[in-house]
Design an enzyme around this catalytic site. Sequence first.
Site, PDB file in Angstrom:
ATOM      1  CG  ASP A  59      -1.273   7.583  -0.546  1.00 20.00           C
ATOM      2  OD1 ASP A  59      -0.301   7.422  -1.318  1.00 20.00           O
ATOM      3  OD2 ASP A  59      -2.315   6.897  -0.598  1.00 20.00           O
ATOM      4  CG  ASP A  81      -1.011   1.535  -4.233  1.00 16.98           C
ATOM      5  OD1 ASP A  81      -1.304   1.955  -5.371  1.00 16.98           O
ATOM      6  OD2 ASP A  81      -1.342   2.112  -3.173  1.00 16.98           O
ATOM      7  NE  ARG A 133      -7.308   3.191  -6.569  1.00 14.01           N
ATOM      8  CZ  ARG A 133      -6.722   3.379  -5.383  1.00 14.01           C
ATOM      9  NH1 ARG A 133      -5.823   2.519  -4.948  1.00 14.01           N
ATOM     10  NH2 ARG A 133      -7.029   4.425  -4.642  1.00 14.01           N
ATOM     11  CB  SER A 142      -0.884  -0.029   1.260  1.00  9.47           C
ATOM     12  OG  SER A 142      -1.394   1.246   1.560  1.00  9.47           O
ATOM     13  N   GLY A 143       0.520   2.179  -0.923  1.00 10.95           N
ATOM     14  CA  GLY A 143       1.164   3.496  -0.920  1.00 10.95           C
ATOM     15  C   GLY A 143       0.722   4.323   0.277  1.00 10.95           C
TER      16      GLY A 143
HETATM   17  C1  SPV Z   1      -3.610   2.358  -0.587  1.00 13.44           C
HETATM   18  O1  SPV Z   1      -3.754   1.608   0.404  1.00 13.44           O
HETATM   19  O2  SPV Z   1      -2.568   2.975  -0.812  1.00 13.44           O
HETATM   20  C2  SPV Z   1      -4.707   2.511  -1.541  1.00 13.44           C
HETATM   21  C3  SPV Z   1      -6.088   2.279  -1.103  1.00 13.44           C
HETATM   22  O3  SPV Z   1      -4.440   2.883  -2.662  1.00 13.44           O
HETATM   23  S1  SPV Z   1      -6.754   3.829  -0.674  1.00 13.44           S
HETATM   24  O4  SPV Z   1      -5.902   4.438   0.346  1.00 13.44           O
HETATM   25  O5  SPV Z   1      -8.102   3.587  -0.182  1.00 13.44           O
HETATM   26  O6  SPV Z   1      -6.787   4.666  -1.865  1.00 13.44           O
HETATM   27 MG    MG Z   2      -2.592   3.739  -2.820  1.00 12.22          MG
END
Ligand code: SPV
Ligand code: MG
Length: 296
Positions: free
Chosen positions: A58, A85, A161, A46-47
């Site tokens: 993020d 991701d 996505r 996950s980013g």
């Molecule tokens: C992540 O976990 O980095 C995602 C999911 O891309 S979200 O944060 O819901 O976009």
């Molecule tokens: Mg992400």
Amino acid sequence: MRHDNPKAVALRARLNVHQPALAMAAHNPLSAKLAAAAGFDAIWGSGFELSASYAVPDANILSMDTHLEMMRAIGEVQDAPVIADLDTGFGNAVNVSYIVPRYAAAGVAAVVMEDKTFPKDSSLRPGGRQELVPAGEFQGKIAAAKNASGNAIPGPLVVARTEALIAGLGEAEALRRGAAYVEAGADAVLIHSKQKTPDEILSFCRAWPGQAPLVLVPTSYPQLSFADVAALGKVGLIICGNHAIRAAAAAMQNVFRRIIAEGGIAGVEADIASVADVFALQGDDRMRALEKAYLR
Ligand code: SPV
Ligand code: MG
């Protein structure tokens, strides 16, 4: 040299729309190892979690190399397939062509790319910038990812996505984009929503013709159970998008406050992992075997 990618093969076989695979987010190898040990089918690279672990937004603040190194290191300490991701793919289709082979070489089973503009903003951020690239441009990025698997056979699965619902463009546009991305070669479609109820996602899933498995990240609508998702017969993978970093943050906040308030470390002893537990997670058994075998 060409090499197999058994993790991609295993993940593809596990995308069962009647019994979706479960992925847990990770922000470092330790959290990935704990998720795999708990029984999750896959690790979500996950980013959001990685950014949060550096205490930055993020929003493409961290470099691709930081993320790629996390993927490689996670693959080293546990066996579950890793789903990387890639955010928006760190640029255009040319950038994608250069980075996907590097992720393939790091052993990831799948890459996920979203159809937002670079630099991205978090989908979940209230009032965030949610601009999408034209569907045709994103099709080019999907095709580039599919064709750029480097020396791995097969390459990582490519999950497209769409952020059409997040951007408020409606179900018809989300369906149109999902279909266009499968046409361009996507192996699965991640449909994201930040509605507080599952209605928007349920409606999309029911309308999806099923030409490829869907992927959900139900952070905003946690009341939707895994059994509810399985009953739809459309979703091959459910990603718990941020539960490792949120669990860690809450646990650390609680323990840190207590240590200050209690004036010592004795009170929290029973509520934290023992030093022996941490040695085990560090692979102490292997080190002892190596010492025995080679140290003279
Ligand atoms: C992540 O976990 O980095 C995602 C999911 O891309 S979200 O944060 O819901 O976009
Ligand atoms: Mg992400």
